[in-house]
Design a protein around this motif. Structure first.
Motif, short mmCIF file in Angstrom:
data_model
loop_
_atom_site.label_atom_id
_atom_site.label_comp_id
_atom_site.label_asym_id
_atom_site.label_seq_id
_atom_site.Cartn_x
_atom_site.Cartn_y
_atom_site.Cartn_z
N ALA A 72 0.87 -1.15 0.08
CA ALA A 72 -0.10 -0.01 0.04
C ALA A 72 0.86 1.25 -0.07
CB ALA A 72 -0.77 -0.13 1.22
N PHE A 73 1.30 1.41 -1.15
CA PHE A 73 2.29 2.75 -1.30
C PHE A 73 2.14 4.03 -0.60
CE2 PHE A 73 4.63 6.09 -3.66
CZ PHE A 73 5.64 5.91 -3.54
N GLU A 74 1.03 4.50 -0.70
CA GLU A 74 0.61 5.73 -0.27
C GLU A 74 0.76 5.71 1.46
OE1 GLU A 74 -2.88 7.67 -1.51
OE2 GLU A 74 -2.08 7.72 -3.65
N LEU A 75 0.06 4.67 1.97
CA LEU A 75 0.03 4.30 3.14
C LEU A 75 1.49 4.44 3.90
CD1 LEU A 75 -1.88 3.92 5.74
CD2 LEU A 75 -2.16 1.58 5.14
N GLU A 76 2.12 3.53 3.18
CA GLU A 76 3.62 3.14 3.68
C GLU A 76 4.29 4.29 3.64
OE1 GLU A 76 5.28 0.00 1.25
OE2 GLU A 76 3.36 -1.43 1.67
N GLU A 77 4.41 5.24 2.72
CA GLU A 77 5.01 6.42 2.62
C GLU A 77 4.68 7.50 3.77
OE1 GLU A 77 7.71 7.30 0.60
OE2 GLU A 77 7.63 5.43 0.38
N ASN A 78 3.24 7.62 3.91
CA ASN A 78 2.66 8.24 4.90
C ASN A 78 3.33 8.16 6.17
OD1 ASN A 78 0.64 8.89 7.04
ND2 ASN A 78 -0.21 10.07 5.32
N LEU A 79 3.41 6.56 6.59
CA LEU A 79 3.83 6.23 7.89
C LEU A 79 5.32 6.38 8.15
CD1 LEU A 79 1.69 2.82 8.26
CD2 LEU A 79 1.25 5.08 9.51
N LYS A 85 7.28 3.84 12.80
CA LYS A 85 7.87 2.58 12.43
C LYS A 85 7.10 1.31 12.93
CE LYS A 85 12.77 3.66 12.51
NZ LYS A 85 13.83 3.84 13.33
N GLU A 86 6.46 1.19 13.97
CA GLU A 86 5.92 0.17 14.42
C GLU A 86 4.45 -0.25 13.65
OE1 GLU A 86 4.87 -0.32 18.48
OE2 GLU A 86 6.65 0.38 19.16
N LEU A 87 3.86 0.84 13.34
CA LEU A 87 2.88 0.55 12.32
C LEU A 87 3.10 0.25 11.08
CD1 LEU A 87 0.08 3.63 13.26
CD2 LEU A 87 -0.01 1.19 13.95
N LEU A 88 4.16 0.84 10.54
CA LEU A 88 4.81 0.45 9.03
C LEU A 88 5.00 -1.09 9.30
CD1 LEU A 88 5.68 1.46 6.45
CD2 LEU A 88 8.04 1.95 7.42
N GLU A 89 5.62 -1.35 10.31
CA GLU A 89 6.29 -2.80 10.27
C GLU A 89 4.86 -3.61 10.01
OE1 GLU A 89 9.12 -5.18 10.29
OE2 GLU A 89 9.57 -3.11 10.44
N LYS A 90 3.80 -3.32 10.89
CA LYS A 90 2.63 -4.17 10.92
C LYS A 90 2.03 -4.49 9.54
CE LYS A 90 1.06 -3.63 15.50
NZ LYS A 90 0.22 -3.03 16.33
N ILE A 91 2.14 -3.31 8.66
CA ILE A 91 1.62 -3.60 7.17
C ILE A 91 2.51 -4.19 6.29
CG2 ILE A 91 -0.20 -1.87 7.69
CD1 ILE A 91 1.28 -0.07 5.69
N ILE A 92 3.87 -4.11 6.53
CA ILE A 92 4.68 -4.59 5.46
C ILE A 92 5.53 -5.99 5.72
CG2 ILE A 92 5.40 -2.35 4.65
CD1 ILE A 92 8.18 -2.66 6.24
N THR A 93 5.09 -6.54 6.99
CA THR A 93 5.34 -7.95 7.37
C THR A 93 5.34 -8.91 6.07
OG1 THR A 93 3.52 -8.18 8.64
CG2 THR A 93 5.82 -8.00 9.60
N LEU A 94 3.91 -8.85 5.53
CA LEU A 94 3.62 -9.90 4.48
C LEU A 94 3.91 -9.63 3.26
CD1 LEU A 94 0.13 -11.13 6.21
CD2 LEU A 94 2.61 -12.10 6.54
N ASN A 95 4.62 -8.33 2.87
CA ASN A 95 4.89 -7.91 1.40
C ASN A 95 5.62 -8.61 0.63
OD1 ASN A 95 3.31 -5.65 2.01
ND2 ASN A 95 4.88 -4.08 1.61
N HIS A 96 6.52 -9.52 1.09
CA HIS A 96 7.51 -10.43 0.39
C HIS A 96 6.61 -11.87 0.09
CE1 HIS A 96 7.77 -11.74 4.70
NE2 HIS A 96 8.42 -12.74 3.97
N ILE A 97 5.49 -12.13 0.42
CA ILE A 97 4.84 -13.37 0.32
C ILE A 97 4.29 -13.70 -1.09
CG2 ILE A 97 3.08 -15.06 1.39
CD1 ILE A 97 5.38 -14.21 3.29
N ASP A 98 4.25 -14.69 -1.63
CA ASP A 98 3.70 -15.14 -2.97
C ASP A 98 2.15 -15.30 -2.71
OD1 ASP A 98 5.78 -14.32 -4.39
OD2 ASP A 98 6.43 -16.58 -4.31
N PHE A 99 0.98 -14.64 -3.24
CA PHE A 99 -0.25 -14.93 -3.23
C PHE A 99 -0.39 -15.03 -4.64
CE2 PHE A 99 0.44 -12.78 0.54
CZ PHE A 99 -0.36 -13.31 1.43
N ALA A 100 -1.25 -16.21 -4.92
CA ALA A 100 -1.98 -16.26 -5.89
C ALA A 100 -3.56 -16.45 -5.94
CB ALA A 100 -1.56 -17.65 -6.84
#
Ligand code: UTP
Length: 297
Positions: A72-79, A85-100
């Protein structure tokens, strides 16, 4: 030979009728327990077992699931800008996972939802997690099931002992315990029969199938030709029953904490109990509940 389970299928295309009107235009799997949607608990559970690839079966009104697991680019940049930092961590922890994502065009039943995953699963064993069954994050249910799958090279389904009057909500098995099973004494069973939502009088036992499975790709052949069963739906239990004629299937008795968060009561129980254990809430929430209970006397 060791076979590792690397893929998880998360069916999320059901209509969630028990939660209407909340689920009229939003997916049940996105309902939050404290601060995370139900489906995230399942993803984290599978990740903790070393599963790396996720196949989510979606349907109409389920786009928010894809958005939730996207960056969520805008949200991540805003945080970032605000130093949160803590909130940012919470929303990016799963960013590297492969979802189909695969769309089940019509919710014809759980068995049909699993068939939809076939092109992604191909010829590997895979885990199935039903997100509305929340397993206490401290439990090792799925890990144990993968271990049993590797030991016996067979499909494994999770079982729970339920009160007899409740068997009609579940698939129910007939089974015999494995006498020589050392790792999980008395908790690994050979399944001999299974039936979807039996009446308490006709149920073969009170051992109910709960929402965790380790399946092998041969299940697809057995699901594909199935006619609708109980409730007019293509039932996974019927496919497993057909597979049982060809190979052994094992049951693993779970005796830890599970919340049936697909029901209103189970959802509230999960919210209260996981809320009590939440690091940000526990003190205040416990006090609130104590005061609330004492106000009833
Ligand atoms: P449930 O029967 O618990 O979910 O299916 P439901 O049909 O959404 O809810 P109710 O009973 O009407 O309240 C178990 C899981 O299987 C998925 C659901 O999304 C849920 O995660 N499912 C069910 C599908 O993906 N497709 C289907 O056709 C049916």
């Amino acid at each position: 030979m060791k076979i590792s389970v690397k893929k998880a299928v998360l069916p999320a295309a059901g209509l969630g009728t028990r939660f209407l009107p909340a689920t009229k235009a939003s997916p049940k799997e996105m309902l939050p327990i404290v601060d995370k949607p139900m489906i995230q608990y399942s993803v984290e559970e599978a990740l903790s077992c070393g599963i790396k690839e996720f196949i989510i079966i979606t349907g109409k009104y389920k786009r928010t699931i894809e958005d939730h697991f996207d960056s969520a680019f805008e949200l991540e940049e805003n945080l970032k800008r605000k130093g949160k930092k803590e909130l940012l961590e919470k929303i990016i922890t799963l960013n590297h996972i492969d979802f189909a994502y695969i769309r089940q065009r019509t919710p014809l039943g759980l068995g049909h939802a699993i068939v939809c995953a076939m092109p992604f699963v191909k010829d590997e064993p895979f885990a199935v997690l039903l997100s509305d069954d929340i397993i206490d994050p401290q439990e090792t249910l799925l890990k144990d099931m993968i271990y049993i799958h590797e030991k016996y090279n067979a499909p494994v389904i999770a079982l729970e002992r339920v009160p007899r009057k409740e068997v009609q909500k579940y698939g129910v098995v007939a089974c015999t315990p494995l006498p020589n099973e050392k790792d999980f004494k008395g908790r690994v069973f050979k399944i001999t029969d299974m039936v979807e939502k039996p009446s308490p009088e006709t149920a073969p036992s009170n051992l109910a199938i709960i929402g965790r499975y380790i399946l092998t790709p041969d299940i697809f052949t057995h699901l594909k030709g199935l006619k609708p069963g109980k409730g007019g739906e293509i039932q996974l239990t019927d496919g497993l029953k057909s597979l049982l004629k060809k190979r052994q299937i094992y049951g693993y008795l779970f005796n830890g904490k599970r919340y049936d968060a697909g029901s209103k009561l189970g959802f509230l129980q999960a919210t209260v109990e996981l809320g009590l254990r939440h690091p940000e809430l526990s003190g205040d929430f416990k006090k609130y509940l104590k005061d609330l209970i004492s106000s009833f006397h």
